[in-house]
Design an enzyme around this catalytic site. Structure first.
Site, PDB file in Angstrom:
ATOM      1  N   HIS A  93      -8.359 -17.540  -5.580  1.00 55.83           N
ATOM      2  CA  HIS A  93      -8.844 -16.161  -5.450  1.00 55.83           C
ATOM      3  C   HIS A  93      -9.989 -16.033  -4.449  1.00 55.83           C
ATOM      4  O   HIS A  93     -10.817 -16.926  -4.300  1.00 55.83           O
ATOM      5  CB  HIS A  93      -9.182 -15.537  -6.813  1.00 55.83           C
ATOM      6  CG  HIS A  93     -10.291 -16.183  -7.593  1.00 55.83           C
ATOM      7  ND1 HIS A  93     -11.598 -15.800  -7.455  1.00 55.83           N
ATOM      8  CD2 HIS A  93     -10.279 -17.151  -8.539  1.00 55.83           C
ATOM      9  CE1 HIS A  93     -12.347 -16.506  -8.302  1.00 55.83           C
ATOM     10  NE2 HIS A  93     -11.582 -17.344  -8.961  1.00 55.83           N
ATOM     11  N   ASP A  95     -12.344 -13.509  -4.329  1.00 55.03           N
ATOM     12  CA  ASP A  95     -13.590 -12.878  -4.767  1.00 55.03           C
ATOM     13  C   ASP A  95     -14.492 -13.871  -5.491  1.00 55.03           C
ATOM     14  O   ASP A  95     -14.048 -14.940  -5.924  1.00 55.03           O
ATOM     15  CB  ASP A  95     -13.292 -11.695  -5.702  1.00 55.03           C
ATOM     16  CG  ASP A  95     -12.548 -12.128  -6.960  1.00 55.03           C
ATOM     17  OD1 ASP A  95     -11.585 -12.905  -6.848  1.00 55.03           O
ATOM     18  OD2 ASP A  95     -12.954 -11.711  -8.062  1.00 55.03           O
ATOM     19  N   ASP A 155     -16.214 -21.195  -6.804  1.00 59.58           N
ATOM     20  CA  ASP A 155     -15.266 -20.423  -7.608  1.00 59.58           C
ATOM     21  C   ASP A 155     -14.936 -19.171  -6.814  1.00 59.58           C
ATOM     22  O   ASP A 155     -15.668 -18.188  -6.889  1.00 59.58           O
ATOM     23  CB  ASP A 155     -15.910 -20.090  -8.952  1.00 59.58           C
ATOM     24  CG  ASP A 155     -15.016 -19.246  -9.832  1.00 59.58           C
ATOM     25  OD1 ASP A 155     -13.843 -19.080  -9.497  1.00 59.58           O
ATOM     26  OD2 ASP A 155     -15.519 -18.746 -10.861  1.00 59.58           O
ATOM     27  N   GLU A 189     -10.040 -11.434  -8.944  1.00 60.70           N
ATOM     28  CA  GLU A 189      -9.714 -12.201 -10.147  1.00 60.70           C
ATOM     29  C   GLU A 189     -10.837 -12.078 -11.163  1.00 60.70           C
ATOM     30  O   GLU A 189     -10.604 -11.999 -12.363  1.00 60.70           O
ATOM     31  CB  GLU A 189      -9.496 -13.674  -9.776  1.00 60.70           C
ATOM     32  CG  GLU A 189      -8.923 -14.529 -10.898  1.00 60.70           C
ATOM     33  CD  GLU A 189      -9.977 -15.233 -11.758  1.00 60.70           C
ATOM     34  OE1 GLU A 189      -9.588 -15.859 -12.752  1.00 60.70           O
ATOM     35  OE2 GLU A 189     -11.189 -15.144 -11.454  1.00 60.70           O
ATOM     36  N   GLU A 190     -12.087 -12.056 -10.682  1.00 63.28           N
ATOM     37  CA  GLU A 190     -13.245 -12.086 -11.579  1.00 63.28           C
ATOM     38  C   GLU A 190     -13.409 -10.797 -12.378  1.00 63.28           C
ATOM     39  O   GLU A 190     -14.162 -10.754 -13.340  1.00 63.28           O
ATOM     40  CB  GLU A 190     -14.531 -12.356 -10.776  1.00 63.28           C
ATOM     41  CG  GLU A 190     -14.544 -13.686 -10.028  1.00 63.28           C
ATOM     42  CD  GLU A 190     -14.676 -14.885 -10.959  1.00 63.28           C
ATOM     43  OE1 GLU A 190     -14.736 -14.687 -12.191  1.00 63.28           O
ATOM     44  OE2 GLU A 190     -14.707 -16.009 -10.457  1.00 63.28           O
ATOM     45  N   ASP A 212      -8.284 -23.481  -9.470  1.00 63.96           N
ATOM     46  CA  ASP A 212      -9.415 -22.657  -9.907  1.00 63.96           C
ATOM     47  C   ASP A 212     -10.098 -23.281 -11.122  1.00 63.96           C
ATOM     48  O   ASP A 212     -10.800 -22.605 -11.866  1.00 63.96           O
ATOM     49  CB  ASP A 212      -8.886 -21.241 -10.225  1.00 63.96           C
ATOM     50  CG  ASP A 212      -9.982 -20.213 -10.392  1.00 63.96           C
ATOM     51  OD1 ASP A 212     -11.116 -20.463  -9.938  1.00 63.96           O
ATOM     52  OD2 ASP A 212      -9.701 -19.157 -10.972  1.00 63.96           O
ATOM     53  N   HIS A 395     -20.556 -18.868 -11.611  1.00 63.58           N
ATOM     54  CA  HIS A 395     -21.169 -17.558 -11.889  1.00 63.58           C
ATOM     55  C   HIS A 395     -22.677 -17.661 -12.050  1.00 63.58           C
ATOM     56  O   HIS A 395     -23.281 -16.877 -12.775  1.00 63.58           O
ATOM     57  CB  HIS A 395     -20.567 -16.900 -13.162  1.00 63.58           C
ATOM     58  CG  HIS A 395     -19.083 -16.757 -13.111  1.00 63.58           C
ATOM     59  ND1 HIS A 395     -18.372 -16.036 -14.053  1.00 63.58           N
ATOM     60  CD2 HIS A 395     -18.153 -17.227 -12.235  1.00 63.58           C
ATOM     61  CE1 HIS A 395     -17.081 -16.080 -13.754  1.00 63.58           C
ATOM     62  NE2 HIS A 395     -16.926 -16.804 -12.659  1.00 63.58           N
TER      63      HIS A 395
HETATM   64 ZN   LIG Z   1     -12.284 -18.648 -10.482  1.00 64.07          ZN
END
Ligand SMILES: [Zn+2]
Length: 423
Positions: A93, A95, A155, A189-190, A212, A395
């Site tokens: 992904h 984002d 990520d 995705e997030e 991922d 994150h």
């Molecule tokens: Zn991810």
């Protein structure tokens, strides 16, 4: 070969992969909630344009960046492939998480990490191996961090870089047999939209892999089943000076609903492993109207339904006591545990395990307390387990990645292609 690499192949892939990774993380692709558009932030399209160009440069076919920001491409079988008809998908992904700053990422490469505390230049951010058990095992690795005030974006740009490095390697080595490849880089995705607009039929793969995961060896074929609940409580607002016997405060009712939920069980802060939870994550509003957002998670669909029923019963028990207030509950399904779907095609997960072993890595099959693009895709008929990508502490401003593990992920993809070329 340096002892920190899993193979000479991984070592050969590492530097070109790093060069790509450092470029990708500098693009701010932080997802934004509730914009109503896809992609939710313009940077995702900027990265999409960059990747589409690079895929064309690598000689991929049918490279497309669509109106929703999805990048898709095909790589046909090589001349060394005999008789393979399978097309496998590789997905990552674009984002990054909205939960940490994502603009102005300045990556730092800590070559041959000494195993000690890493102090980042800004934000008083420290990475302490004493409290980060995975970092503690990476002495000697080339560790990549941001500068302390942003996330890194491994990520999932580590996943993107691993796919691109593997594709570049396969293109440069037509003597290696490979199946047809379908590549997709997905937006948002997030925030729970990833892959929802991927046209599976056009994508043309019979199975796929998201890159991922995190720690080396992770092979995930089980995720949460997930719903989101939006609860709206409407009260009666009156000037507080004249409110006696008239005001019905929606915020108070919403607070009572939260307070009445179980706190010593069924909450993310007190659960682990296979336990599910109800998690209120946002409350906003006024005395007149309050909105409560919650997510509900479990690995078992029947238990998930029971948690939602409990939440509804608690809310009705409180709000229905006040006949002048109203309660509206919207339950939106986000994704389902992929295990049920993957169990129907065990070969898909088995091939990934075999590819990791070919790279000298022992696969670790653990359920993810979260979801991936593959949770939704598997439910839609494209079996899609998840493979590690070497990033950690997602994150957060402490996010870091190991170049050796990212390279191991890319090498695993090269083996995966070899395995599928004979299927
Ligand atoms: Zn991810």
């Amino acid at each position: 070969m340096s002892a920190t690499f899993t193979s000479p192949l991984a070592e050969a892939l590492a530097e070109p992969l790093l060069e790509r990774f450092l470029r990708y993380v500098r693009v701010d692709t932080r997802a934004r909630r509730d914009t109503g558009v896809t992609p939710s932030s313009p940077g995702q399209r900027v990265l999409g344009v960059m990747l589409a160009e690079e895929l064309r440069g690598l000689g991929a076919d049918d490279v497309e960046l669509d109106a929703n920001g999805y990048v898709t491409a095909k790589l046909p079988t090589s001349s060394a492939t005999t008789g393979a008809t399978t097309v496998i998908g590789l997905i990552a992904h674009l984002d990054t998480s909205p939960d940490a700053p994502g603009a102005g990422v300045e990556p730092i490469v800590h070559r041959a990490y000494d195993g000690g505390v890493i102090e980042l230049p800004t934000g008083a951010t420290r990475l302490d191996p004493a409290t980060m058990p995975e970092l503690a095992t990476k002495a000697g690795h080339d560790v990549i961090t941001a500068s302390g005030d942003t996330l890194l974006g491994a990520d999932d740009k580590a996943g993107i870089a691993a796919i691109m490095a593997a594709v570049a390697h396969l293109r440069a080595h037509p003597e290696l047999p490979r199946p047809g490849l379908a590549i997709a880089f997905t937006p948002d995705e997030e925030i729970g939209h990833g892959a929802s607009l991927l046209d599976i039929e056009r994508f043309g793969a019979s199975c796929a892999y998201t890159i991922d995961g995190s720690e080396i060896g992770e092979l995930q074929d089980e995720t949460f089943s997930a719903v989101e609940v939006l609860m709206t409580i409407t009260g009666v607002d009156v000037h507080p000076g004249f409110a006696k016997d008239k005001l019905v405060n929606a915020l108070r009712l919403a607070s009572r609903v939260i307070a009445a939920l179980p706190a010593d069980a069924l909450a993310p802060e007190v659960t682990s492993g296979r336990e599910g939870f109800i998690h209120p994550y946002a409350m906003e509003g006024s005395a007149a109207r309050a909105q409560l957002r919650l997510i509900v998670r479990d690995f078992d669909d029947a238990l998930l339904d029971a948690h939602v029923a409990l939440l509804e019963a608690v809310a009705h028990g409180i709000v229905d006591d006040e006949p002048r207030a109203t309660l509206d509950i919207q339950v939106r399904e986000q994704y389902r545990n992929m295990r049920l779907y993957l169990a129907e095609s065990p070969r898909v997960v088995e091939a990934a395990a075999q590819a990791m072993r070919a790279e000298g890595i022992e696969p670790r099959r653990e359920p993810i307390r979260g979801g991936t693009d593959g949770s939704q895709l598997s439910g839609r008929g494209l079996p899609t387990p998840n493979i590690f990508d070497g990033g950690h502490e997602y994150h957060s401003v402490r996010e870091w990645a190991s170049l050796q593990e990212m390279a191991a992920a890319a090498a695993t993809l090269v083996h995966l292609c070899e395995i599928w070329s004979t299927q």
